[in-house]
Write a protein that holds these residues in place. Sequence first.
Motif: not given
Lengths: 117, 222
Positions: A42-60
Amino acid sequence: MSNKKLYRGSLSTIILKLLGDNGRMYGYEITQRVKELTKGELKITEGALYPSLHKLEAEGHLQVEFEQVNNRMRKYYSLTEDGTKEVVNKLLEMEMFLQTMQGLLQPPLSSTTEFIP
Amino acid sequence: MEKKQVSEVQIEQLFKFMRQKYVRYYDVQIELVDHFASAIEAMWEKSPTMTFEQGIDNVYVEFPITGFNDLINEKTVILNKKILSYAWKEMKLYLQFPKIMLTLLLTTLLYLLFSNVQQPMIYVYIIWLITFLGSTYLITQLRNIGSKKQQFLVLNTLLGFQSISLFICTVPPPPQGLDNLSFWSTIGLSILTVFMMIFCIGHYKVARSIFEEWKTQYPQFV
Protein backbone atom coordinates in the motif's frame (compact mmCIF):
# COMPACT_ATOMS: atom_id res chain seq x y z
CA MET A 1 -3.85 -5.55 -9.56
CA SER A 2 -4.32 -2.08 -8.16
CA ASN A 3 -6.14 -2.24 -4.83
CA LYS A 4 -6.10 1.53 -4.28
CA LYS A 5 -9.89 1.73 -4.36
CA LEU A 6 -10.22 -0.87 -1.62
CA TYR A 7 -7.94 1.12 0.69
CA ARG A 8 -9.27 4.61 -0.12
CA GLY A 9 -12.13 4.55 2.38
CA SER A 10 -9.80 3.35 5.13
CA LEU A 11 -7.24 6.13 4.95
CA SER A 12 -8.51 8.00 8.04
CA THR A 13 -8.52 4.76 10.03
CA ILE A 14 -4.96 4.01 8.94
CA ILE A 15 -3.76 7.51 9.90
CA LEU A 16 -5.53 7.48 13.27
CA LYS A 17 -4.20 4.01 14.12
CA LEU A 18 -0.63 4.96 13.18
CA LEU A 19 -0.78 8.10 15.30
CA GLY A 20 -2.29 6.10 18.15
CA ASP A 21 0.64 3.69 18.01
CA ASN A 22 3.43 6.19 17.35
CA GLY A 23 2.42 9.31 19.27
CA ARG A 24 3.25 12.04 16.78
CA MET A 25 4.24 11.84 13.15
CA TYR A 26 4.76 14.13 10.15
CA GLY A 27 3.32 13.69 6.66
CA TYR A 28 6.27 12.08 4.89
CA GLU A 29 6.88 9.78 7.86
CA ILE A 30 3.30 8.46 7.62
CA THR A 31 3.70 7.57 3.93
CA GLN A 32 6.94 5.72 4.65
CA ARG A 33 5.61 3.90 7.70
CA VAL A 34 2.61 2.60 5.74
CA LYS A 35 4.89 1.46 2.94
CA GLU A 36 7.12 -0.31 5.46
CA LEU A 37 4.29 -1.98 7.39
CA THR A 38 2.58 -3.23 4.24
CA LYS A 39 5.90 -4.21 2.62
CA GLY A 40 5.19 -1.83 -0.24
CA GLU A 41 1.72 -3.27 -0.93
CA LEU A 42 0.00 0.00 0.00
CA LYS A 43 1.39 3.33 -1.07
CA ILE A 44 -0.40 6.38 0.28
CA THR A 45 -0.26 9.14 -2.31
CA GLU A 46 0.58 12.66 -1.23
CA GLY A 47 -2.56 13.91 -2.95
CA ALA A 48 -4.70 11.74 -0.67
CA LEU A 49 -2.69 11.95 2.55
CA TYR A 50 -2.65 15.69 3.15
CA PRO A 51 -6.37 16.33 2.56
CA SER A 52 -7.12 13.47 4.98
CA LEU A 53 -4.77 14.89 7.60
CA HIS A 54 -6.27 18.38 7.20
CA LYS A 55 -9.81 16.98 7.43
CA LEU A 56 -9.03 15.07 10.62
CA GLU A 57 -7.39 18.19 12.03
CA ALA A 58 -10.44 20.35 11.17
CA GLU A 59 -12.74 17.77 12.78
CA GLY A 60 -10.75 18.09 15.99
CA HIS A 61 -9.31 14.56 15.93
CA LEU A 62 -5.74 15.74 15.40
CA GLN A 63 -3.66 18.53 16.86
CA VAL A 64 -0.52 19.97 15.32
CA GLU A 65 2.74 21.31 16.60
CA PHE A 66 5.70 22.76 14.76
CA GLU A 67 9.32 21.98 15.39
CA GLN A 68 12.52 23.22 13.83
CA VAL A 69 14.25 20.19 12.29
CA ASN A 70 17.64 20.75 10.63
CA ASN A 71 16.99 23.96 8.71
CA ARG A 72 13.25 23.74 8.21
CA MET A 73 9.98 23.71 10.11
CA ARG A 74 8.22 20.40 10.53
CA LYS A 75 4.52 19.98 11.21
CA TYR A 76 3.79 17.10 13.56
CA TYR A 77 0.34 15.57 13.97
CA SER A 78 -0.87 13.81 17.11
CA LEU A 79 -4.22 12.61 18.42
CA THR A 80 -6.46 14.83 20.51
CA GLU A 81 -8.64 13.35 23.23
CA ASP A 82 -11.46 13.13 20.67
CA GLY A 83 -9.07 11.52 18.22
CA THR A 84 -8.13 8.82 20.73
CA LYS A 85 -11.83 7.92 21.10
CA GLU A 86 -12.23 8.03 17.32
CA VAL A 87 -9.45 5.43 16.88
CA VAL A 88 -11.45 2.96 18.99
CA ASN A 89 -14.65 3.68 17.01
CA LYS A 90 -12.91 3.42 13.64
CA LEU A 91 -11.19 0.16 14.56
CA LEU A 92 -14.48 -1.31 15.74
CA GLU A 93 -16.15 -0.21 12.51
CA MET A 94 -13.32 -1.76 10.52
CA GLU A 95 -13.53 -5.02 12.46
CA MET A 96 -17.26 -5.27 11.82
CA PHE A 97 -16.74 -4.49 8.15
CA LEU A 98 -14.09 -7.19 7.84
CA GLN A 99 -16.34 -9.72 9.58
CA THR A 100 -19.21 -8.85 7.24
CA MET A 101 -16.99 -9.18 4.20
CA GLN A 102 -15.63 -12.47 5.47
CA GLY A 103 -19.16 -13.71 6.00
CA LEU A 104 -20.04 -12.73 2.46
CA LEU A 105 -17.00 -14.15 0.77
CA GLN A 106 -16.50 -17.28 2.87
CA PRO A 107 -19.92 -18.52 4.03
CA PRO A 108 -19.67 -20.77 7.11
CA LEU A 109 -19.57 -24.52 6.48
CA SER A 110 -22.98 -25.13 8.12
CA SER A 111 -24.77 -22.85 5.65
CA THR A 112 -23.16 -24.48 2.63
CA THR A 113 -23.92 -28.00 3.79
CA GLU A 114 -27.66 -27.21 3.81
CA PHE A 115 -27.67 -27.43 0.05
CA ILE A 116 -26.04 -30.85 -0.10
CA PRO A 117 -28.73 -33.39 -0.98
CA MET B 1 29.13 8.05 6.22
CA GLU B 2 27.18 11.14 7.28
CA LYS B 3 23.66 11.49 5.92
CA LYS B 4 23.35 14.03 3.14
CA GLN B 5 20.97 16.80 4.15
CA VAL B 6 19.10 19.52 2.31
CA SER B 7 20.89 22.83 2.93
CA GLU B 8 19.41 26.16 3.94
CA VAL B 9 19.86 27.52 0.40
CA GLN B 10 18.07 24.47 -1.01
CA ILE B 11 15.21 25.00 1.45
CA GLU B 12 14.87 28.53 0.06
CA GLN B 13 14.90 26.98 -3.42
CA LEU B 14 12.03 24.72 -2.38
CA PHE B 15 10.01 27.70 -1.11
CA LYS B 16 10.66 29.40 -4.45
CA PHE B 17 9.53 26.24 -6.27
CA MET B 18 6.28 26.25 -4.27
CA ARG B 19 5.63 29.88 -5.20
CA GLN B 20 6.31 29.07 -8.86
CA LYS B 21 3.68 26.33 -8.62
CA TYR B 22 1.18 28.91 -7.30
CA VAL B 23 1.31 27.82 -3.67
CA ARG B 24 1.26 31.32 -2.19
CA TYR B 25 0.16 30.37 1.34
CA TYR B 26 2.90 29.91 3.90
CA ASP B 27 0.93 27.36 5.98
CA VAL B 28 0.67 25.12 2.89
CA GLN B 29 4.24 25.78 1.71
CA ILE B 30 5.81 24.86 5.06
CA GLU B 31 4.38 21.31 5.03
CA LEU B 32 5.18 20.71 1.36
CA VAL B 33 8.75 21.99 1.74
CA ASP B 34 9.39 19.57 4.61
CA HIS B 35 7.81 16.75 2.59
CA PHE B 36 10.05 17.45 -0.42
CA ALA B 37 13.18 17.86 1.74
CA SER B 38 12.50 14.61 3.66
CA ALA B 39 11.81 12.69 0.44
CA ILE B 40 14.95 14.04 -1.28
CA GLU B 41 17.10 13.16 1.75
CA ALA B 42 15.66 9.62 1.70
CA MET B 43 16.46 9.37 -2.04
CA TRP B 44 20.06 10.53 -1.41
CA GLU B 45 20.55 7.54 0.89
CA LYS B 46 19.98 5.24 -2.09
CA SER B 47 21.42 7.45 -4.86
CA PRO B 48 23.92 9.90 -3.37
CA THR B 49 24.86 11.27 -6.80
CA MET B 50 21.33 12.43 -7.61
CA THR B 51 21.18 16.22 -7.95
CA PHE B 52 18.84 18.32 -5.82
CA GLU B 53 16.91 19.42 -8.92
CA GLN B 54 16.41 15.81 -10.00
CA GLY B 55 15.16 15.10 -6.50
CA ILE B 56 12.55 17.87 -6.78
CA ASP B 57 11.33 16.43 -10.10
CA ASN B 58 11.16 12.92 -8.66
CA VAL B 59 9.06 14.03 -5.68
CA TYR B 60 6.83 16.32 -7.74
CA VAL B 61 5.70 13.49 -10.04
CA GLU B 62 4.23 11.74 -7.01
CA PHE B 63 1.71 14.56 -6.65
CA PRO B 64 -1.50 14.58 -8.72
CA ILE B 65 -1.35 15.84 -12.29
CA THR B 66 -3.05 19.07 -11.22
CA GLY B 67 -0.06 19.80 -9.00
CA PHE B 68 -0.82 21.40 -5.67
CA ASN B 69 -4.10 23.01 -6.74
CA ASP B 70 -6.25 20.13 -5.53
CA LEU B 71 -4.46 20.21 -2.20
CA ILE B 72 -5.17 23.93 -1.74
CA ASN B 73 -8.77 23.62 -2.93
CA GLU B 74 -9.49 20.69 -0.66
CA LYS B 75 -7.91 22.46 2.32
CA THR B 76 -10.04 25.55 1.57
CA VAL B 77 -13.21 23.45 1.47
CA ILE B 78 -12.27 21.74 4.75
CA LEU B 79 -11.57 25.09 6.45
CA ASN B 80 -14.83 26.60 5.17
CA LYS B 81 -16.79 23.62 6.49
CA LYS B 82 -15.06 23.99 9.84
CA ILE B 83 -15.88 27.71 10.07
CA LEU B 84 -19.51 27.19 9.03
CA SER B 85 -20.12 24.26 11.37
CA TYR B 86 -18.59 26.18 14.33
CA ALA B 87 -20.68 29.27 13.46
CA TRP B 88 -23.91 27.19 13.37
CA LYS B 89 -22.98 25.59 16.69
CA GLU B 90 -22.49 29.04 18.19
CA MET B 91 -25.81 30.19 16.71
CA LYS B 92 -27.69 27.22 18.17
CA LEU B 93 -26.66 28.40 21.64
CA TYR B 94 -28.84 31.47 21.07
CA LEU B 95 -31.85 29.19 20.63
CA GLN B 96 -31.23 27.39 23.91
CA PHE B 97 -31.60 28.51 27.51
CA PRO B 98 -30.21 30.90 28.81
CA LYS B 99 -29.15 32.70 25.61
CA ILE B 100 -32.61 32.34 24.08
CA MET B 101 -33.79 34.96 26.61
CA LEU B 102 -31.41 37.43 24.97
CA THR B 103 -32.64 36.41 21.50
CA LEU B 104 -36.27 36.94 22.50
CA LEU B 105 -35.51 40.25 24.20
CA LEU B 106 -33.62 41.51 21.16
CA THR B 107 -36.39 40.39 18.79
CA THR B 108 -39.00 42.17 20.94
CA LEU B 109 -36.95 45.37 21.13
CA LEU B 110 -36.44 45.37 17.37
CA TYR B 111 -40.15 44.68 16.81
CA LEU B 112 -41.02 47.65 19.05
CA LEU B 113 -38.53 49.85 17.26
CA PHE B 114 -39.66 48.89 13.75
CA SER B 115 -43.35 49.28 14.59
CA ASN B 116 -42.98 52.69 16.25
CA VAL B 117 -40.83 54.65 13.82
CA GLN B 118 -41.57 56.40 10.57
CA GLN B 119 -39.98 54.61 7.59
CA PRO B 120 -38.94 51.47 9.52
CA MET B 121 -37.17 49.91 6.52
CA ILE B 122 -34.51 52.60 6.72
CA TYR B 123 -33.76 51.51 10.30
CA VAL B 124 -33.71 47.87 9.21
CA TYR B 125 -31.16 48.60 6.48
CA ILE B 126 -29.02 50.75 8.79
CA ILE B 127 -28.87 47.98 11.43
CA TRP B 128 -28.04 45.35 8.78
CA LEU B 129 -25.33 47.52 7.33
CA ILE B 130 -23.76 48.33 10.71
CA THR B 131 -23.80 44.62 11.65
CA PHE B 132 -22.27 43.59 8.33
CA LEU B 133 -19.61 46.32 8.22
CA GLY B 134 -18.77 45.97 11.93
CA SER B 135 -18.16 42.23 11.80
CA THR B 136 -16.34 42.45 8.45
CA TYR B 137 -14.05 45.12 9.92
CA LEU B 138 -13.29 43.03 13.04
CA ILE B 139 -12.56 39.87 11.05
CA THR B 140 -10.45 41.80 8.51
CA GLN B 141 -8.38 43.20 11.40
CA LEU B 142 -7.62 39.64 12.57
CA ARG B 143 -6.69 38.59 9.04
CA ASN B 144 -4.45 41.60 8.51
CA ILE B 145 -2.50 41.05 11.74
CA GLY B 146 -1.51 37.62 10.46
CA SER B 147 -0.84 38.55 6.87
CA LYS B 148 1.76 41.28 7.28
CA LYS B 149 4.75 39.13 6.32
CA GLN B 150 3.21 36.02 4.77
CA GLN B 151 -0.13 34.89 3.42
CA PHE B 152 -1.90 32.15 5.35
CA LEU B 153 -4.69 30.06 3.85
CA VAL B 154 -6.26 29.56 7.26
CA LEU B 155 -6.57 33.34 7.76
CA ASN B 156 -7.67 33.97 4.19
CA THR B 157 -10.75 31.79 4.63
CA LEU B 158 -11.90 33.66 7.75
CA LEU B 159 -14.01 36.16 5.81
CA GLY B 160 -15.57 33.52 3.57
CA PHE B 161 -19.02 33.53 5.16
CA GLN B 162 -19.52 37.28 5.36
CA SER B 163 -21.23 36.81 2.00
CA ILE B 164 -24.20 35.32 3.91
CA SER B 165 -24.60 38.59 5.87
CA LEU B 166 -24.09 40.59 2.69
CA PHE B 167 -26.82 38.54 1.03
CA ILE B 168 -29.24 39.44 3.86
CA CYS B 169 -28.41 43.14 3.28
CA THR B 170 -29.73 42.79 -0.26
CA VAL B 171 -33.19 41.56 0.83
CA PRO B 172 -35.65 43.94 -0.89
CA PRO B 173 -38.26 45.87 1.13
CA PRO B 174 -41.70 44.24 1.50
CA PRO B 175 -44.39 45.21 -1.07
CA GLN B 176 -45.89 47.78 1.34
CA GLY B 177 -42.86 50.01 0.66
CA LEU B 178 -40.50 51.80 3.03
CA ASP B 179 -43.07 53.65 5.13
CA ASN B 180 -45.51 51.09 6.47
CA LEU B 181 -44.90 47.51 7.43
CA SER B 182 -47.60 44.95 8.12
CA PHE B 183 -47.56 43.07 11.44
CA TRP B 184 -46.06 39.94 9.87
CA SER B 185 -43.47 41.88 7.88
CA THR B 186 -42.32 43.60 11.08
CA ILE B 187 -42.08 40.28 12.92
CA GLY B 188 -40.23 38.70 9.97
CA LEU B 189 -37.76 41.56 9.67
CA SER B 190 -37.10 41.55 13.43
CA ILE B 191 -36.32 37.82 13.35
CA LEU B 192 -34.15 38.19 10.24
CA THR B 193 -32.22 41.05 11.86
CA VAL B 194 -31.61 39.03 15.04
CA PHE B 195 -30.57 36.05 12.90
CA MET B 196 -28.06 38.22 11.08
CA MET B 197 -26.69 39.67 14.34
CA ILE B 198 -26.30 36.20 15.87
CA PHE B 199 -24.67 34.87 12.70
CA CYS B 200 -22.17 37.76 12.68
CA ILE B 201 -21.37 37.23 16.38
CA GLY B 202 -20.91 33.49 15.77
CA HIS B 203 -18.76 34.09 12.72
CA TYR B 204 -16.56 36.58 14.59
CA LYS B 205 -16.17 34.21 17.57
CA VAL B 206 -15.08 31.39 15.24
CA ALA B 207 -12.67 33.72 13.41
CA ARG B 208 -11.25 34.79 16.78
CA SER B 209 -10.69 31.19 17.94
CA ILE B 210 -9.06 30.22 14.61
CA PHE B 211 -6.86 33.31 14.90
CA GLU B 212 -5.83 32.32 18.48
CA GLU B 213 -4.99 28.81 17.24
CA TRP B 214 -2.94 30.33 14.40
CA LYS B 215 -1.06 32.53 16.93
CA THR B 216 0.05 29.49 18.92
CA GLN B 217 1.17 27.71 15.74
CA TYR B 218 3.03 30.63 14.17
CA PRO B 219 4.14 32.89 17.07
CA GLN B 220 6.96 34.32 14.94
CA PHE B 221 4.40 36.12 12.73
CA VAL B 222 2.40 37.80 15.48
